[in-house]
Motif scaffolding. Sequence first.
Motif, short mmCIF file in Angstrom:
data_model
loop_
_atom_site.label_atom_id
_atom_site.label_comp_id
_atom_site.label_asym_id
_atom_site.label_seq_id
_atom_site.Cartn_x
_atom_site.Cartn_y
_atom_site.Cartn_z
N UNK A 1 0.56 -1.45 -0.14
CA UNK A 1 -0.30 -0.12 -0.05
C UNK A 1 0.74 1.29 0.17
N UNK A 2 1.51 0.89 1.11
CA UNK A 2 2.87 2.42 1.18
C UNK A 2 3.33 2.30 -0.03
N UNK A 3 3.85 1.44 -1.25
CA UNK A 3 4.72 2.05 -3.05
C UNK A 3 3.15 2.34 -3.29
N UNK A 4 2.02 1.85 -3.69
CA UNK A 4 1.12 2.37 -4.40
C UNK A 4 0.59 3.35 -4.41
N UNK A 5 0.82 3.97 -2.59
CA UNK A 5 0.13 5.35 -2.56
C UNK A 5 1.27 6.36 -3.08
N UNK B 1 1.50 9.45 -5.20
CA UNK B 1 2.00 11.29 -5.37
C UNK B 1 3.17 11.63 -5.66
N UNK B 2 4.30 10.21 -6.05
CA UNK B 2 5.32 11.11 -6.81
C UNK B 2 4.58 11.24 -8.53
N UNK C 1 1.67 5.58 4.19
CA UNK C 1 1.98 7.11 3.57
C UNK C 1 1.01 7.23 2.75
N UNK C 2 -0.66 7.02 2.99
CA UNK C 2 -2.03 7.35 2.55
C UNK C 2 -2.17 9.15 2.68
#
Length: 342
Positions: free
Chosen positions: A273-277, A281-282, A330-331
């Motif tokens: 999820x962190x990678x996806x968010x 975002x980036x 990181x959402x």
Amino acid sequence: MEHPTHDANTAPSETSANAVAPAALSDMPQGATGSSNAPQGAAAKSSKNVIIAIVIVTVAVLAAIAIIVGAYLHNIDQQNHRTYAVDVQISAEGYDPATASPIPVHVEGTDFEDNTVSSNFLIAADGTEPLELMRGTYTLTVMGSPILADGTLYQVPEAAVSVTVAMPEGGNADSVTATVSDTLTFTKLDPLTITDDQINAAHNALTAAGFDTAQADTFKAAATAARDTAVQQEEERKQAEEEARLKAEEEARAKAEAEAQAAAEAEAERLARLEANARELLGVPDDPSITCEIDPNTSYWEGVGKEVQRVVFYENGEECASGYFILPDGADGGRTFNAYSR
């Protein structure tokens, strides 16, 4: 000279004048012979009978006196040599006089006549004779452990106790008292620690004190069975305990592995999820050629008071985007972004 003629039938004159002719026996009264001595013989016989009677009476009186004196002296001797019951106090948890073996004891000392006494006795159990001693001073020691019906043995007291059987000054046989210096205290032995030597010692002490061998054998068998049962139960307990320990360890290991697996899966999901968010975002495209690396270490962002984690993307081996993202996934964005610009 003429001699006078003598008529044979005529006694000479001198003879008839000077002597009395003895009477013929036939002329004497019947029974008159020796009659002059008869009164004296009767008196002597009577005196003899009196003397015999006196002697008999005297002997009888003396015999009666001897019997009375002898009985009196015998009674005195019996009183002096009378025995007295000695009450020995016993302290032994679980000891039942009705079902347990007696307690074998040894008594040594001297009686009131300084005669040495050394004897074994059986005490306490029902059916045993009471411990009885004559006046004197003694020591009593326990020869061995009694045995309970269930096979229980005791640690016997090692110290001897003093026994005094004494008559108070000015007293008599009925005022004699017996005192024991201390209580005999027995402590139960753990059946797991009992050895064959201890069982044999208890058995031999009983028979040495006069206990029936067959009954002693029965108590010995009970003690052996109790020990063997206790050992078997202890082995079974240890085995069950070991099995329970191994099972608990296996369950704990399985649980830890499951928890670790669940934690790893949860962490993998969080990182995904962190990678996806972070990609969103980036602005990193969903291109399999662009790889992601997430720093396992976190840092504290004082501005928001939260932990953040750095995410870096690589394209063709070069960093193409990066940033710090607020945990857990990181959402909520982050700081120090280096957005994808290609």
